[in-house]
Design a protein around this motif. Structure first.
Motif, mmCIF file in Angstrom:
data_model
loop_
_atom_site.group_PDB
_atom_site.id
_atom_site.type_symbol
_atom_site.label_atom_id
_atom_site.label_comp_id
_atom_site.label_asym_id
_atom_site.label_seq_id
_atom_site.Cartn_x
_atom_site.Cartn_y
_atom_site.Cartn_z
ATOM 1 N N PHE A 270 48.262 -10.709 48.093
ATOM 2 C CA PHE A 270 48.415 -10.552 49.546
ATOM 3 C C PHE A 270 48.904 -9.148 49.840
ATOM 4 O O PHE A 270 49.311 -8.417 48.944
ATOM 5 N N GLU A 271 48.851 -8.800 51.123
ATOM 6 C CA GLU A 271 49.374 -7.495 51.515
ATOM 7 C C GLU A 271 50.842 -7.639 51.894
ATOM 8 O O GLU A 271 51.244 -8.650 52.454
ATOM 9 N N THR A 273 54.157 -7.348 54.013
ATOM 10 C CA THR A 273 54.392 -7.300 55.461
ATOM 11 C C THR A 273 54.954 -5.923 55.820
ATOM 12 O O THR A 273 55.419 -5.187 54.942
ATOM 13 N N GLN A 276 58.420 -5.550 54.576
ATOM 14 C CA GLN A 276 58.492 -5.338 53.120
ATOM 15 C C GLN A 276 58.140 -3.890 52.777
ATOM 16 O O GLN A 276 58.800 -3.257 51.953
ATOM 17 N N ASP A 300 65.597 -13.567 55.150
ATOM 18 C CA ASP A 300 65.619 -15.008 55.025
ATOM 19 C C ASP A 300 64.986 -15.449 53.714
ATOM 20 O O ASP A 300 64.192 -14.726 53.137
ATOM 21 N N GLY A 302 62.408 -16.763 51.396
ATOM 22 C CA GLY A 302 60.963 -16.780 51.528
ATOM 23 C C GLY A 302 60.382 -15.600 52.278
ATOM 24 O O GLY A 302 59.180 -15.527 52.511
ATOM 25 N N SER A 303 61.226 -14.655 52.662
ATOM 26 C CA SER A 303 60.719 -13.507 53.418
ATOM 27 C C SER A 303 60.083 -12.478 52.500
ATOM 28 O O SER A 303 59.453 -11.537 52.963
ATOM 29 N N GLY A 304 60.263 -12.651 51.194
ATOM 30 C CA GLY A 304 59.584 -11.768 50.250
ATOM 31 C C GLY A 304 60.440 -10.663 49.670
ATOM 32 O O GLY A 304 59.949 -9.578 49.362
ATOM 33 N N LYS A 305 61.725 -10.946 49.487
ATOM 34 C CA LYS A 305 62.627 -9.953 48.892
ATOM 35 C C LYS A 305 62.299 -9.719 47.426
ATOM 36 O O LYS A 305 62.275 -8.584 46.953
ATOM 37 N N THR A 306 62.040 -10.829 46.712
ATOM 38 C CA THR A 306 61.815 -10.713 45.272
ATOM 39 C C THR A 306 60.623 -9.803 44.987
ATOM 40 O O THR A 306 60.652 -8.980 44.068
ATOM 41 N N VAL A 307 59.607 -9.944 45.810
ATOM 42 C CA VAL A 307 58.418 -9.126 45.637
ATOM 43 C C VAL A 307 58.766 -7.636 45.760
ATOM 44 O O VAL A 307 58.313 -6.806 44.976
ATOM 45 N N TYR A 343 54.383 -12.345 37.410
ATOM 46 C CA TYR A 343 54.073 -11.084 38.092
ATOM 47 C C TYR A 343 53.714 -9.979 37.091
ATOM 48 O O TYR A 343 52.866 -9.147 37.344
ATOM 49 N N PRO A 451 56.091 -13.621 55.905
ATOM 50 C CA PRO A 451 54.687 -13.435 55.547
ATOM 51 C C PRO A 451 53.797 -14.154 56.556
ATOM 52 O O PRO A 451 54.186 -15.189 57.095
ATOM 53 N N ARG A 454 52.801 -18.320 57.958
ATOM 54 C CA ARG A 454 53.873 -19.309 57.808
ATOM 55 C C ARG A 454 54.112 -19.994 59.145
ATOM 56 O O ARG A 454 54.276 -19.329 60.164
ATOM 57 N N ASP A 556 60.911 -22.408 44.119
ATOM 58 C CA ASP A 556 59.740 -22.092 44.925
ATOM 59 C C ASP A 556 58.617 -23.072 44.622
ATOM 60 O O ASP A 556 57.931 -22.964 43.620
HETATM 61 P P1 ADP Z 1 62.552 -14.320 48.749
HETATM 62 O O1 ADP Z 1 62.938 -13.676 47.458
HETATM 63 O O2 ADP Z 1 62.900 -13.496 49.939
HETATM 64 O O3 ADP Z 1 63.022 -15.718 48.877
HETATM 65 P P2 ADP Z 1 59.924 -14.229 47.607
HETATM 66 O O4 ADP Z 1 59.733 -12.806 47.284
HETATM 67 O O5 ADP Z 1 60.286 -15.160 46.506
HETATM 68 O O6 ADP Z 1 60.971 -14.382 48.796
HETATM 69 O O7 ADP Z 1 58.634 -14.737 48.364
HETATM 70 C C1 ADP Z 1 58.505 -16.064 48.786
HETATM 71 C C2 ADP Z 1 57.075 -16.520 48.679
HETATM 72 O O8 ADP Z 1 56.276 -15.804 49.599
HETATM 73 C C3 ADP Z 1 56.493 -16.252 47.313
HETATM 74 O O9 ADP Z 1 55.675 -17.348 46.985
HETATM 75 C C4 ADP Z 1 55.677 -14.994 47.506
HETATM 76 O O10 ADP Z 1 54.571 -14.954 46.626
HETATM 77 C C5 ADP Z 1 55.214 -15.112 48.948
HETATM 78 N N1 ADP Z 1 55.054 -13.820 49.613
HETATM 79 C C6 ADP Z 1 55.914 -12.776 49.556
HETATM 80 N N2 ADP Z 1 55.466 -11.751 50.315
HETATM 81 C C7 ADP Z 1 54.319 -12.166 50.886
HETATM 82 C C8 ADP Z 1 53.377 -11.547 51.781
HETATM 83 N N3 ADP Z 1 53.553 -10.316 52.245
HETATM 84 N N4 ADP Z 1 52.307 -12.278 52.143
HETATM 85 C C9 ADP Z 1 52.121 -13.536 51.687
HETATM 86 N N5 ADP Z 1 52.958 -14.163 50.842
HETATM 87 C C10 ADP Z 1 54.043 -13.501 50.433
#
Ligand code: ADP
Ligand code: MG
Length: 700
Positions: A270-271, A273, A276, A300, A302-307, A343, A451, A454, A556
């Motif tokens: 995915f791209e 946000t 991010q 929050d 699920g907002s994609g911090k880990t990524v 990853y 993302p 949602r 997750d």
């Molecule tokens: P956090 O660490 O903030 O809880 P994660 O990085 O674990 O969030 O991401 C939560 C979920 O959302 C994961 O399954 C991840 O693959 C997905 N995700 C993260 N960024 C995006 C994005 N930009 N678009 C779609 N899905 C995303």
């Protein structure tokens, strides 16, 4: 001018003495003359703030009444005795005050004919307006002061204080004498430019006015000045920490290279946000600057911090550095390890996991690989950078769920010999005012955008009698092939009972849903068993996972669409919100069902309502802060939050911002407070803050 008198023991102050001094110190930390000057009134009485008893109405806001004690009695009750007092209002009318606790003490505290002030919430029982456990002061002959239009300060008290005669009245006398003796010697600690820029009342004037205000307007000005000063010293400390950090070098990363690009453009399906991308850009800039990064990444669940963190770790790898990824628990470390493995694998990289319980030989091999630089990314608990673990060239440390590590632990991390960049992540969005205080030394990135695709989690509050309906709904979702969590609270004092709750809950559910697989996970089960259950849930072999809060962070499972929370009234607001974050992780509609008993405290009601009202973590945390108050938000001790005597971080945000401006401006001008104009300030800061929990309040 000498300020030594401020350090004198209160016992030598006229009207205090040894016994009173001991109680004062024990109850309110008042030890020196300085503390005494800063022993602020808790309320003020004046004609404008007193409600005539004849005009009382029921309502949620506390009011103050003044009157004469007409009668008192101990009333036997079914379960306990209570103390009742009838108050005759000054201008007519009568009311009742009731105590269920401390009955014998309050009985001693009042005599018929006493003139007293009560402060509390008014309720109506039958014909009587009534207050329960009101705040009270005995005025007696002083009540007449009110007639003269004066404002009477009321001081913090309580049984121990009363027992040694430290009533509000006595405190007033002592302070009156103190001002007479030393008042003129009080000097202004803040430099003139600051007093002028922020339009502050002079320090000496403010102290007098906070104790003996001539008008409400004067009191308000004094309060603003003293709040400013209190917040200013904290900000000064942060400004200095910040400045010291700016002098710490960190590894200078190269421009993002192959792995960073591959990860973001090819591995991720995915791209990123906008939020991010912005956060990642900030991190990349920091890590290329040559100064150690100290950045808090808020967003929050699920907002994609880990990524973002993984991209940053790839950036480190491209620059020739190792990264460490730390989680608050082993379970979470293991989950992160699995995610990271997925990853990194497409790029031919392998993270390493380091947790307790690994075989000695395995552990030693990992440690050796780490030390010799063969491991690009190590995942583990906080122990990772604390213990004997040696990295070849650690360039970046990522800390997940930062709020679980207190400020002290953070300071410890900063102290490590090598200075890797620090990326601290938290899913508990911190209200701005608190962030300025707790993390005021850090840079902050916010992921305030979810993302795409949602759907907000649909949150419902349900009472026990609708359980049948809830189960029917649950069955519906399970039949669609979706999965669900059922979470039970775990409160320490009744841990055994709670576990039984969860266990019998699981058995019940299995009975209710015989065609579906029900799993159970809680902290008392062997960790490999819990781990296995989680894995099976993730793999879809378990449909319904019953758990205590072990699943609070990190799991997750996008196919899980229902989060059912039992005894929801017993959870804190942030915790409820965290749990809700476990669902809504795909483009399917998700649901959060709050099962709550009827016995709900006022606060529990507010929490449940907030959950139903919003999905926004930042809004949730603001509400949480308001419900709980700043001190309790993270727990004062754990977080290193200073005790505030007069300012309230929740309410005084404007003053806080001014104080922050002032402190940062000061450190810019004169980092070590060496200028003549700052000598008073430096002295005051070191003497009063160095010993008050802010142990590191030393000035270069
Ligand atoms: P956090 O660490 O903030 O809880 P994660 O990085 O674990 O969030 O991401 C939560 C979920 O959302 C994961 O399954 C991840 O693959 C997905 N995700 C993260 N960024 C995006 C994005 N930009 N678009 C779609 N899905 C995303
Ligand atoms: Mg996470």
């Amino acid at each position: 001018m000498s300020t030594e008198f401020l350090e004198q023991d209160v016992r030598y102050v006229k009207g205090v003495g040894e016994k009173r001094a001991d109680v004062w110190a024990e109850q309110y930390g008042v030890r020196t003359v300085r503390d005494l000057f800063h022993f602020y009134p808790r309320r003020y009485l004046d004609r404008s703030t007193v409600t005539p008893v004849g005009r009382l109405r029921e309502g949620p806001d506390p009011v103050t009444v003044v009157g004469t004690v007409q009668s008192t009695s101990i009333v036997p009750g079914k379960n306990q005795k209570r103390f009742e007092l009838i108050l005759q209002g000054e201008q007519g009318g009568r009311m009742k005050c009731t105590w269920f606790q401390g009955v014998w003490w309050v009985r001693k505290a009042f005599e018929e004919g006493d003139q007293v002030a009560f402060h509390g919430k008014v309720e109506k029982y039958g014909r009587w307006f009534s207050m329960t456990h009101p705040d009270f002061d005995t005025l007696n002959d002083e009540g007449a002061i009110l007639e003269t239009g004066r404002i009477v300060p009321l001081y913090p008290g309580g049984e121990a204080m009363e027992n040694v005669g430290l009533t509000s009245r006595a405190v007033r006398r002592i302070l009156y004498g103190l001002f007479k003796e030393h008042g003129l010697k009080l000097s202004e600690p803040l430099p003139e430019w600051m007093v002028e820029t922020y339009d502050l009342m002079e320090g000496r004037v403010a102290l007098r006015a906070i104790h003996f205000p001539k008008s409400q307007a004067e009191r308000a000005e004094a309060e603003r000045r003293l709040k400013f000063e209190e917040l200013f010293y904290i900000q000064l400390l942060l400004a200095q920490m910040r400045r010291q950090q700016e002098e710490v070098t960190g590894p200078a990363f190269d421009a993002p290279g192959e792995h960073t690009h591959t990860f973001v453009r090819e591995v991720l399906p995915f791209e990123l946000t906008g939020a991010q991308k912005r956060s990642l850009r900030q991190v990349i800039e920091d890590t290329q600057s040559g100064v150690q990064m100290n950045r808090l990444l808020q967003g929050d669940v699920g907002s994609g911090k880990t990524v973002v963190a993984v991209a940053a770790m790839m950036h480190a790898y491209d620059s020739g550095y190792q990264s460490a990824f730390m989680a608050p628990t082993e379970l979470l470390a293991e989950q992160h390890y699995q995610n990271l493995t997925e990853y990194l694998r497409p790029m031919g990289l392998m993270p390493h996991l380091l947790v307790g319980g690994q075989r000695k030989s395995e552990r030693e091999a990992i440690l050796k690989d780490l030390a010799e630089g063969r491991v690009p990314v190590a995942v583990g608990t906080h122990a990772l950078i604390q213990e004997e673990v040696e990295f070849d060239n650690l360039g970046l440390a990522v800390v997940d769920e930062q709020h679980r590590f207190g400020v002290a632990q953070r300071a410890e991390m900063f102290e490590k010999g090598t200075q890797p960049h620090m990326l601290l992540m938290t899913a508990t969005p911190i209200p701005r005012s608190l962030a300025m205080t707790l993390y005021g030394d850090l840079d902050v990135s916010k992921i305030d955008e979810m993302p795409p695709g949602r759907k907000p989690v649909d949150t419902r509050l349900r009472a026990e009698k609708r359980r049948g309906e809830v189960y029917a709904f649950l069955r519906d979702r399970l039949e669609q092939g979706e999965q669900a969590y059922v979470v039970y609270p775990l409160v320490e004092e009744s841990e055994k009972m709670d576990l039984k709750d969860a266990e019998s809950g699981a058995a019940d559910l299995q009975e209710q849903f015989p065609d579906f697989a029900v799993g159970l996970a809680h902290g008392q089960l062997p960790s490999d068993q819990t781990e296995q259950t989680m894995q099976r849930f993730k793999a879809g072999e378990i449909d319904l996972l019953v758990a205590t809060t072990v699943i609070e962070v990190g799991v997750d499972v996008p196919n899980a669409t229902v989060m059912m929370i039992e005894h929801a009234e017993r959870f804190g607001l942030s915790q409820l919100h965290q749990l809700r974050g476990r669902v809504g992780r795909s483009d399917q509609q998700s649901y959060c069902i709050l099962m709550a008993g009827y016995k709900r405290s006022q606060e529990a009601k507010q929490r449940l309502q907030a959950m139903v009202k919003t999905n926004d973590g930042f809004e949730i945390s603001e509400t949480d802060l308001q419900i709980r108050g700043a001190g309790d938000f993270f727990g004062t001790r754990q977080s290193g939050m200073p005790d505030l005597k007069i300012a309230d971080i929740t309410e005084d945000t404007g003053i806080l911002e001014d104080a922050r401006d002032a402190a940062f401006a000061l450190v810019d001008r004169d980092p070590h407070l060496r200028a003549d104009a700052h000598r008073q300030l430096r002295h005051h800061y070191e003497t009063s803050y160095a010993n008050h929990g802010l142990g590191f309040a030393r000035v270069g």
